[in-house]
Design a protein around this motif. Structure first.
Motif, PDB file in Angstrom:
ATOM      1  N   SER A  71     -12.676  -2.790   4.120  1.00 17.49           N
ATOM      2  CA  SER A  71     -11.759  -3.222   3.073  1.00 17.49           C
ATOM      3  C   SER A  71     -11.027  -2.007   2.500  1.00 17.49           C
ATOM      4  CB  SER A  71     -12.525  -3.937   1.953  1.00 17.49           C
ATOM      5  OG  SER A  71     -13.511  -3.078   1.427  1.00 17.49           O
ATOM      6  N   PRO A  74      -8.297   0.025  -3.500  1.00 15.14           N
ATOM      7  CA  PRO A  74      -7.204  -0.512  -4.316  1.00 15.14           C
ATOM      8  C   PRO A  74      -6.039   0.479  -4.367  1.00 15.14           C
ATOM      9  CG  PRO A  74      -9.321  -0.752  -5.429  1.00 15.14           C
ATOM     10  CD  PRO A  74      -9.559   0.092  -4.223  1.00 15.14           C
ATOM     11  N   ASN A  79      -0.023  -4.111  -8.563  1.00  9.65           N
ATOM     12  CA  ASN A  79      -0.532  -4.874  -7.429  1.00  9.65           C
ATOM     13  C   ASN A  79      -0.790  -6.339  -7.741  1.00  9.65           C
ATOM     14  OD1 ASN A  79      -0.982  -2.686  -5.402  1.00  9.65           O
ATOM     15  ND2 ASN A  79      -2.326  -1.911  -7.011  1.00  9.65           N
ATOM     16  N   ILE A  80      -0.872  -6.690  -9.020  1.00  9.46           N
ATOM     17  CA  ILE A  80      -1.306  -8.032  -9.418  1.00  9.46           C
ATOM     18  C   ILE A  80      -0.227  -8.704 -10.264  1.00  9.46           C
ATOM     19  CG2 ILE A  80      -3.050  -9.359 -10.685  1.00  9.46           C
ATOM     20  CD1 ILE A  80      -4.988  -7.030 -10.159  1.00  9.46           C
ATOM     21  N   ARG A 114       3.955 -18.273  -5.952  1.00 11.05           N
ATOM     22  CA  ARG A 114       2.760 -17.576  -5.460  1.00 11.05           C
ATOM     23  C   ARG A 114       2.943 -17.144  -4.010  1.00 11.05           C
ATOM     24  NH1 ARG A 114      -2.927 -18.444  -6.989  1.00 11.05           N
ATOM     25  NH2 ARG A 114      -4.197 -17.319  -5.477  1.00 11.05           N
ATOM     26  N   GLU A 118       2.930 -13.299  -2.667  1.00 13.24           N
ATOM     27  CA  GLU A 118       1.949 -12.854  -1.678  1.00 13.24           C
ATOM     28  C   GLU A 118       2.631 -12.320  -0.424  1.00 13.24           C
ATOM     29  OE1 GLU A 118      -1.832 -15.738  -2.894  1.00 13.24           O
ATOM     30  OE2 GLU A 118      -0.465 -16.359  -1.296  1.00 13.24           O
ATOM     31  N   ASP A 121       3.137  -8.794  -0.726  1.00 15.85           N
ATOM     32  CA  ASP A 121       1.890  -8.016  -0.800  1.00 15.85           C
ATOM     33  C   ASP A 121       1.343  -7.887  -2.215  1.00 15.85           C
ATOM     34  OD1 ASP A 121      -0.163  -6.756   0.560  1.00 15.85           O
ATOM     35  OD2 ASP A 121       0.683  -4.752   0.308  1.00 15.85           O
ATOM     36  N   GLN A 123      -1.202  -9.482  -5.187  1.00 21.98           N
ATOM     37  CA  GLN A 123      -2.296 -10.407  -5.442  1.00 21.98           C
ATOM     38  C   GLN A 123      -1.894 -11.284  -6.623  1.00 21.98           C
ATOM     39  OE1 GLN A 123      -6.010  -8.572  -6.573  1.00 21.98           O
ATOM     40  NE2 GLN A 123      -6.947 -10.518  -7.141  1.00 21.98           N
ATOM     41  N   ILE A 125      -2.896 -14.156  -9.475  1.00 23.51           N
ATOM     42  CA  ILE A 125      -3.940 -14.850 -10.236  1.00 23.51           C
ATOM     43  C   ILE A 125      -3.246 -15.891 -11.110  1.00 23.51           C
ATOM     44  CG2 ILE A 125      -5.751 -14.616 -11.977  1.00 23.51           C
ATOM     45  CD1 ILE A 125      -6.097 -11.716 -11.047  1.00 23.51           C
ATOM     46  N   GLN A 146      -6.902  -7.255 -16.247  1.00 22.21           N
ATOM     47  CA  GLN A 146      -6.473  -6.661 -14.981  1.00 22.21           C
ATOM     48  C   GLN A 146      -5.948  -5.239 -15.200  1.00 22.21           C
ATOM     49  OE1 GLN A 146      -7.342  -8.640 -12.530  1.00 22.21           O
ATOM     50  NE2 GLN A 146      -7.753 -10.225 -14.062  1.00 22.21           N
TER      51      GLN A 146
END
Length: 284
Positions: A71, A74, A79-80, A114, A118, A121, A123, A125, A146
């Motif tokens: 994986s 981060p 990123n979110i 969404r 995505e 790239d 993420q 929520i 976050q």
């Protein structure tokens, strides 16, 4: 007498020899019968040998190889995206004469937004995935937990020119001072204060992309007192689609792909400008 004794002994000699052979044969027979039994008992009583255990040679000076994970680590920066379909549950939001409910429309829009995010790239929520109604603070808490996130709240207005989209940032907070209290604490209901400049920049990027797709939409984000944005400790915007007053819901559904693409491109354009605003003392 001596001769008679010797003679008697000579007469008994063959008998002794014969008897000796007989006794020897009997003894051999008995031993032959006993030996397998004794051997079997000895084998049974002997401890069983364990199979050899393969032990890797140990080197006390050898350092174990580090374990690596597939994986990825981060990535720093933005990123979110916390995506907030407004209203929900018993709070249906704006309602049109044709029975169109804001809470249902924004949930459908969120699905396409969404996917678009995505694909860039990010993420994503979501504050709600179905017809529930989290509180304002619950929604903000999801964003405030976050690191490297922005907050996008989706709305459908009851007014405005149908087929247009407007982006709002919060306006009811002081800017540079951040509304800090003694000790550097920031009240929960003023969490947006340190992020106002970033929110304006994010709003302008998203609004510019929306204006290119939906004629009549403004070119820049507008400021308004929006309760949901006030408690969000991240760059935060509200995107409002016009409107529930359309006669045919398909008119709104057709806007969803363009809205989704504009939001995703706007957030991507904002990404190089993103910084983590300092919060000395934290939220209160």
């Amino acid at each position: 007498m001596l001769l008679m004794v010797m003679h008697r002994q000579n007469k008994q000699a063959p008998t002794i020899v014969v008897n000796s052979f007989r006794y020897a044969f009997i003894a051999f027979f008995i031993l032959s019968a006993i030996f397998p039994i004794v051997s079997a008992q000895s084998s049974a009583q002997a401890p069983a040998q364990n199979p050899p255990i393969s032990v890797a040679p140990q080197n006390p000076t050898q350092t174990p190889s580090p374990a690596y994970s597939d994986s990825p680590l981060p990535r720093p920066g933005l990123n979110i995206v916390v995506l907030d379909p407004a209203h929900g549950g018993t709070d249906t939001g704006a309602r049109g004469t044709g029975g169109i409910r804001e809470s249902e429309i924004v949930l459908q829009f969120a699905l396409q937004v969404r996917r678009a995010l995505e694909a860039q790239d990010f993420q994503v929520i979501q504050t709600r995935m179905a017809n529930e109604n989290p509180s304002f603070d619950d929604r903000s808490a999801m964003a405030n937990a976050q690191v490297g996130a922005v907050f996008v709240s989706l709305h459908v207005s009851s007014t405005g020119l149908p087929g247009t989209v407007r982006v709002y940032v919060n306006s009811d907070l002081p800017g540079s001072s951040g509304g800090r209290e003694a000790g550097g604490l920031i009240p929960w209901d003023r969490a947006q204060a340190p992020f106002l400049a970033l929110s304006h920049k994010l709003g302008d990027f998203v609004q510019g992309n929306l204006a290119a797709r939906f004629k009549g939409s403004p070119g820049n984000a507008q400021a308004a007192a929006i309760r949901q944005l006030r408690t969000t400790a991240a760059p935060a915007i509200a995107v409002e689609i016009s409107s529930v007053s359309v006669n045919d819901r398909l008119d709104l559904d057709r806007m969803a792909p363009g809205v989704a693409d504009a939001i995703a491109r706007g957030v991507t354009d904002f990404r190089p400008s993103y910084v983590v605003a300092g919060l000395p003392g934290g939220l209160r």
